[in-house]
Design a protein around this motif. Structure first.
Motif, PDB file in Angstrom:
ATOM      1  N   UNK A  27       0.842  -1.194   0.000  1.00 48.20           N
ATOM      2  CA  UNK A  27       0.000   0.000   0.000  1.00 48.20           C
ATOM      3  C   UNK A  27       0.878   1.245   0.000  1.00 48.20           C
ATOM      4  N   UNK A  28       0.667   2.136  -0.962  1.00 51.54           N
ATOM      5  CA  UNK A  28       1.446   3.378  -0.989  1.00 51.54           C
ATOM      6  C   UNK A  28       0.900   4.362   0.046  1.00 51.54           C
ATOM      7  N   UNK A  29       1.625   5.454   0.257  1.00 53.69           N
ATOM      8  CA  UNK A  29       1.177   6.469   1.206  1.00 53.69           C
ATOM      9  C   UNK A  29      -0.119   7.127   0.755  1.00 53.69           C
ATOM     10  N   UNK A  30      -0.246   7.369  -0.533  1.00 48.89           N
ATOM     11  CA  UNK A  30      -1.465   7.943  -1.104  1.00 48.89           C
ATOM     12  C   UNK A  30      -2.353   6.813  -1.614  1.00 48.89           C
ATOM     13  N   UNK A  31      -3.679   6.992  -1.639  1.00 52.47           N
ATOM     14  CA  UNK A  31      -4.542   5.933  -2.182  1.00 52.47           C
ATOM     15  C   UNK A  31      -4.151   5.569  -3.615  1.00 52.47           C
ATOM     16  N   UNK A  34       1.158   0.938  -6.099  1.00 51.83           N
ATOM     17  CA  UNK A  34       2.551   1.156  -6.478  1.00 51.83           C
ATOM     18  C   UNK A  34       2.753   0.466  -7.823  1.00 51.83           C
ATOM     19  N   UNK A  35       2.923   1.253  -8.850  1.00 51.49           N
ATOM     20  CA  UNK A  35       3.049   0.727 -10.208  1.00 51.49           C
ATOM     21  C   UNK A  35       4.518   0.666 -10.591  1.00 51.49           C
ATOM     22  N   UNK A  44       1.381  -3.886 -11.430  1.00 53.32           N
ATOM     23  CA  UNK A  44       1.316  -3.818  -9.974  1.00 53.32           C
ATOM     24  C   UNK A  44       1.596  -5.228  -9.466  1.00 53.32           C
ATOM     25  N   UNK A  45       2.667  -5.430  -8.697  1.00 50.82           N
ATOM     26  CA  UNK A  45       2.919  -6.761  -8.150  1.00 50.82           C
ATOM     27  C   UNK A  45       1.899  -7.072  -7.050  1.00 50.82           C
ATOM     28  N   UNK A  46       1.228  -8.207  -7.176  1.00 50.44           N
ATOM     29  CA  UNK A  46       0.244  -8.652  -6.194  1.00 50.44           C
ATOM     30  C   UNK A  46       0.543 -10.100  -5.836  1.00 50.44           C
ATOM     31  N   UNK A  47       0.042 -10.524  -4.685  1.00 58.49           N
ATOM     32  CA  UNK A  47       0.423 -11.829  -4.150  1.00 58.49           C
ATOM     33  C   UNK A  47      -0.787 -12.567  -3.606  1.00 58.49           C
ATOM     34  N   UNK A  48      -0.737 -13.880  -3.695  1.00 62.04           N
ATOM     35  CA  UNK A  48      -1.833 -14.706  -3.199  1.00 62.04           C
ATOM     36  C   UNK A  48      -1.726 -14.959  -1.698  1.00 62.04           C
ATOM     37  N   UNK A  49      -0.652 -14.461  -1.068  1.00 62.50           N
ATOM     38  CA  UNK A  49      -0.503 -14.594   0.381  1.00 62.50           C
ATOM     39  C   UNK A  49       0.269 -13.402   0.943  1.00 62.50           C
ATOM     40  N   UNK A  79      -1.595  -3.642 -15.560  1.00 57.83           N
ATOM     41  CA  UNK A  79      -1.975  -5.022 -15.259  1.00 57.83           C
ATOM     42  C   UNK A  79      -1.382  -5.434 -13.923  1.00 57.83           C
ATOM     43  N   UNK A  80      -1.961  -6.462 -13.331  1.00 60.12           N
ATOM     44  CA  UNK A  80      -1.426  -7.024 -12.093  1.00 60.12           C
ATOM     45  C   UNK A  80      -0.512  -8.186 -12.455  1.00 60.12           C
TER      46      UNK A  80
END
Length: 110
Positions: A27-31, A34-35, A44-49, A79-80
């Motif tokens: 989560x970045x400081x602003x809504x 992080x791209x 955007x890097x996202x994770x399943x855990x 994209x994620x």
């Protein structure tokens, strides 16, 4: 055991299964998100855990949402990248989910 089952699924099976699953991201400081700029475009890097996020980013502020909500919230053209450190990392966007739904309807939902 769950990881082994998921690893044996096809890409479309994983996407269909993940629609309501939670994904975790830094989560970045602003809504927003992080791209990261890559040769293949912004992701955007996202994770399943939470553990996967921790291995990638270390201790950090984080947030989570469902796959379906994530693709609606991503900025246009972003994209994620799901589980970028894992053996089966893949890109996810609204188009990918739409194709999965369409295939499921033509396959009798399977």
């Amino acid at each position: 055991m769950r990881d082994e089952i998921v690893a044996s699924m096809s890409r479309s099976e994983r996407l269909a299964e993940m629609r309501s699953a939670r994904l975790y991201f830094q989560r970045p400081e602003e809504p927003g998100f992080l791209v990261s700029e890559t040769e293949e475009g912004p992701v955007v890097p996202v994770f399943t855990s939470c553990e996967g996020l921790g291995l990638f980013a270390g201790p950090c502020a984080w947030a989570s949402t469902t796959v379906a909500d994530l693709v609606e919230l991503l900025p246009e053209g972003v994209r994620a990248l799901v589980d970028p450190l894992g053996p089966r990392a893949f890109l996810l966007d609204a188009h990918t989910l739409e194709n999965t739904e369409t295939r499921g309807e033509h396959d009798g939902g399977a």
